[in-house]
Scaffold this motif. Structure first.
Motif, PDB file in Angstrom:
ATOM      1  N   CYS A   1      55.493  41.738  89.552  1.00 43.45           N
ATOM      2  CA  CYS A   1      56.759  42.484  89.547  1.00 43.45           C
ATOM      3  C   CYS A   1      56.464  43.978  89.442  1.00 43.45           C
ATOM      4  N   THR A   2      56.419  44.669  90.575  1.00 40.32           N
ATOM      5  CA  THR A   2      56.059  46.082  90.620  1.00 40.32           C
ATOM      6  C   THR A   2      57.249  46.925  91.078  1.00 40.32           C
ATOM      7  N   ARG A   3      57.166  48.205  90.812  1.00 43.12           N
ATOM      8  CA  ARG A   3      58.215  49.121  91.267  1.00 43.12           C
ATOM      9  C   ARG A   3      58.296  49.143  92.791  1.00 43.12           C
ATOM     10  N   ARG A   4      57.166  49.003  93.445  1.00 42.34           N
ATOM     11  CA  ARG A   4      57.157  49.019  94.909  1.00 42.34           C
ATOM     12  C   ARG A   4      58.021  47.904  95.490  1.00 42.34           C
ATOM     13  N   LYS A   5      58.120  46.799  94.762  1.00 43.52           N
ATOM     14  CA  LYS A   5      58.940  45.667  95.216  1.00 43.52           C
ATOM     15  C   LYS A   5      60.399  45.779  94.770  1.00 43.52           C
ATOM     16  N   GLY A   6      60.730  46.853  94.052  1.00 43.46           N
ATOM     17  CA  GLY A   6      62.108  47.066  93.628  1.00 43.46           C
ATOM     18  C   GLY A   6      62.399  46.713  92.183  1.00 43.46           C
ATOM     19  N   TYR A   7      61.399  46.249  91.433  1.00 42.15           N
ATOM     20  CA  TYR A   7      61.620  45.907  90.034  1.00 42.15           C
ATOM     21  C   TYR A   7      61.766  47.174  89.192  1.00 42.15           C
ATOM     22  N   VAL A   8      62.562  47.068  88.132  1.00 41.10           N
ATOM     23  CA  VAL A   8      62.853  48.223  87.279  1.00 41.10           C
ATOM     24  C   VAL A   8      62.511  47.859  85.830  1.00 41.10           C
ATOM     25  N   ASP A   9      62.665  48.834  84.939  1.00 40.62           N
ATOM     26  CA  ASP A   9      62.365  48.604  83.526  1.00 40.62           C
ATOM     27  C   ASP A   9      63.407  47.685  82.903  1.00 40.62           C
ATOM     28  N   GLY A  10      62.945  46.566  82.377  1.00 43.15           N
ATOM     29  CA  GLY A  10      63.798  45.646  81.633  1.00 43.15           C
ATOM     30  C   GLY A  10      63.181  45.382  80.277  1.00 43.15           C
ATOM     31  N   MET A  11      63.818  44.516  79.506  1.00 45.95           N
ATOM     32  CA  MET A  11      63.348  44.237  78.160  1.00 45.95           C
ATOM     33  C   MET A  11      62.247  43.188  78.190  1.00 45.95           C
ATOM     34  N   ARG A  12      61.113  43.529  77.599  1.00 43.22           N
ATOM     35  CA  ARG A  12      59.991  42.605  77.478  1.00 43.22           C
ATOM     36  C   ARG A  12      59.652  42.423  76.004  1.00 43.22           C
ATOM     37  N   LEU A  13      59.285  41.206  75.651  1.00 40.86           N
ATOM     38  CA  LEU A  13      58.878  40.913  74.282  1.00 40.86           C
ATOM     39  C   LEU A  13      57.366  41.016  74.176  1.00 40.86           C
TER      40      LEU A  13
ATOM     41  N   ASN B   1      69.343  46.209  83.772  1.00 37.93           N
ATOM     42  CA  ASN B   1      68.178  46.252  84.659  1.00 37.93           C
ATOM     43  C   ASN B   1      67.560  44.864  84.826  1.00 37.93           C
ATOM     44  N   LYS B   2      67.619  44.062  83.761  1.00 37.71           N
ATOM     45  CA  LYS B   2      67.097  42.696  83.829  1.00 37.71           C
ATOM     46  C   LYS B   2      67.771  41.916  84.947  1.00 37.71           C
ATOM     47  N   VAL B   3      69.062  42.128  85.131  1.00 40.08           N
ATOM     48  CA  VAL B   3      69.791  41.414  86.181  1.00 40.08           C
ATOM     49  C   VAL B   3      69.210  41.762  87.550  1.00 40.08           C
ATOM     50  N   THR B   4      68.878  43.038  87.759  1.00 43.04           N
ATOM     51  CA  THR B   4      68.231  43.447  89.013  1.00 43.04           C
ATOM     52  C   THR B   4      66.914  42.695  89.200  1.00 43.04           C
ATOM     53  N   ASN B   5      66.122  42.634  88.145  1.00 49.20           N
ATOM     54  CA  ASN B   5      64.830  41.937  88.229  1.00 49.20           C
ATOM     55  C   ASN B   5      65.016  40.450  88.513  1.00 49.20           C
ATOM     56  N   LEU B   6      66.020  39.841  87.878  1.00 55.55           N
ATOM     57  CA  LEU B   6      66.253  38.412  88.086  1.00 55.55           C
ATOM     58  C   LEU B   6      66.717  38.122  89.505  1.00 55.55           C
ATOM     59  N   ARG B   7      67.490  39.021  90.095  1.00 61.87           N
ATOM     60  CA  ARG B   7      67.909  38.813  91.493  1.00 61.87           C
ATOM     61  C   ARG B   7      66.685  38.760  92.412  1.00 61.87           C
ATOM     62  N   LEU B   8      65.742  39.642  92.175  1.00 59.69           N
ATOM     63  CA  LEU B   8      64.540  39.655  93.002  1.00 59.69           C
ATOM     64  C   LEU B   8      63.704  38.398  92.771  1.00 59.69           C
ATOM     65  N   ALA B   9      63.539  38.018  91.511  1.00 55.28           N
ATOM     66  CA  ALA B   9      62.690  36.864  91.189  1.00 55.28           C
ATOM     67  C   ALA B   9      63.318  35.559  91.676  1.00 55.28           C
ATOM     68  N   THR B  10      64.631  35.405  91.502  1.00 56.23           N
ATOM     69  CA  THR B  10      65.279  34.169  91.940  1.00 56.23           C
ATOM     70  C   THR B  10      65.218  34.012  93.450  1.00 56.23           C
ATOM     71  N   SER B  11      65.251  35.125  94.178  1.00 57.50           N
ATOM     72  CA  SER B  11      65.163  35.026  95.640  1.00 57.50           C
ATOM     73  C   SER B  11      63.806  34.481  96.074  1.00 57.50           C
ATOM     74  N   ARG B  12      62.769  34.740  95.305  1.00 56.88           N
ATOM     75  CA  ARG B  12      61.438  34.200  95.599  1.00 56.88           C
ATOM     76  C   ARG B  12      61.340  32.722  95.218  1.00 56.88           C
ATOM     77  N   MET B  13      62.108  32.331  94.206  1.00 56.18           N
ATOM     78  CA  MET B  13      62.034  30.971  93.683  1.00 56.18           C
ATOM     79  C   MET B  13      62.940  30.010  94.435  1.00 56.18           C
ATOM     80  N   ASP B  14      64.096  30.486  94.882  1.00 53.19           N
ATOM     81  CA  ASP B  14      65.148  29.611  95.393  1.00 53.19           C
ATOM     82  C   ASP B  14      64.670  28.767  96.574  1.00 53.19           C
TER      83      ASP B  14
END
Length: 295
Positions: free
Chosen positions: A124-136, A92-105
């Motif tokens: 990073c909200t569900r409405r924007k397509g983000y999913v549950d990933g690992m958080r510390l 799921n983290k990979v999904t989140n990173l794809r969304l975040a990198t597209s905003r950064m690139d």
């Protein structure tokens, strides 16, 4: 990772964040949502005040073509072999990173501009397509929406350290959560991100223009820091004085992050700068290969 041998053992002085009594939200977790709302409102007010006063010019422009000079490139492994029951959070983290990198690139940081990770990536909200990933959180890995985007902040910070960009704000983790198996970067250069008040903020105090390129490949999170001109110096970032220390039954890890400044023409070192001194609580059991010193 380059690690210089530690010098004479100095007294273990713990950072205030590790010795302070538990926060109110730690004693009463049900207060955390309200506390987060207060922190977020305070940060939004700060953003608006800084923009209106003209004290801060936020980097917001993107360009699709590369600036001509590549200063630093790095790839960060996407999937780590952790608890099999939590590997779905890694994916799921990979999904989140794809969304975040597209905003950064492609983000451009012009002279005088300031980059905020939270302003660029957003909430990073569900409405924007983000999913549950690992958080510390407090030394443990838990599921949370948008979890894993700290890996992008870590990548950006590592590349920034290899330039004359100025790190204005960075919050590191108070815990060392995982052993070094497969570690490429020095321990202690990572970032903690919580929208919007725990941020990575970088200012361009030079006369150069910088550009961030970020994307997700098949196995790695990729990043490049580019510029419009080739600087006179390059940088080598390394950890020194790595130590594991046991006190009162707890193990702490500490080191220093240093940056060597190298003249591009001669290849000679012309400077040596301490970037950060780190100390964190180790929340895993150190293996037999780690020399833990009792203090």
């Amino acid at each position: 990772m380059t690690t210089a041998p530690p010098g004479p053992l100095e007294p273990l002085e713990l950072p205030a964040r590790l010795t302070a009594p538990p926060r109110l939200t730690q004693r009463h977790p049900w207060l955390l949502p309200a506390a987060m709302l207060v922190h977020r409102a305070r940060r939004r007010t700060q953003w608006v005040r800084d923009a209106w006063s003209g004290r801060v010019v936020w980097a917001a422009r993107h360009r699709t073509d590369d600036l001509p000079v590549r200063l630093k490139q790095h790839g960060s492994l996407l999937l780590r072999e952790l608890d099999p029951d939590r590997m779905h959070l890694q994916h799921n983290k990979v999904t989140n990173l794809r969304l975040a990198t597209s905003r950064m690139d492609g983000l451009v940081i012009a002279p005088g501009e300031t980059f905020s990770f939270n302003r660029v990536v957003g909430n990073c909200t569900r409405r924007k397509g983000y999913v549950d990933g690992m958080r510390l959180s407090n030394g443990s890995a838990d599921a949370g929406v948008g979890g894993g985007i700290c890996q992008l902040a870590n990548l950006v910070h590592w590349m920034v350290l290899h330039s004359r960009l100025t790190v204005v704000e960075r919050s590191e983790h108070s815990f060392d959560p995982f052993p070094d198996r497969g570690r490429v970067l020095p321990w202690g250069v990572g970032c903690s991100i919580v929208y919007n008040y725990v941020d990575l903020v970088v200012r361009n105090d030079t006369d150069q223009t910088f550009q961030l390129r970020t994307w997700v490949g098949e196995r790695y999170l990729h990043g490049q820091l580019r510029s419009d001109v080739r600087p006179d110096h390059s940088f080598a970032v390394e950890a020194r004085g790595e130590q594991f220390l046991r006190r009162d039954g707890q193990v702490f890890r500490r080191n220093q992050i240093w940056r060597r400044v190298i003249d591009r023409r001669s290849g000679e070192q012309v400077g040596d700068e301490q970037v950060k001194s780190n100390c964190a609580l180790v929340v895993y059991e150190p293996g037999p290969e780690i020399d833990v010193i009792d203090v």
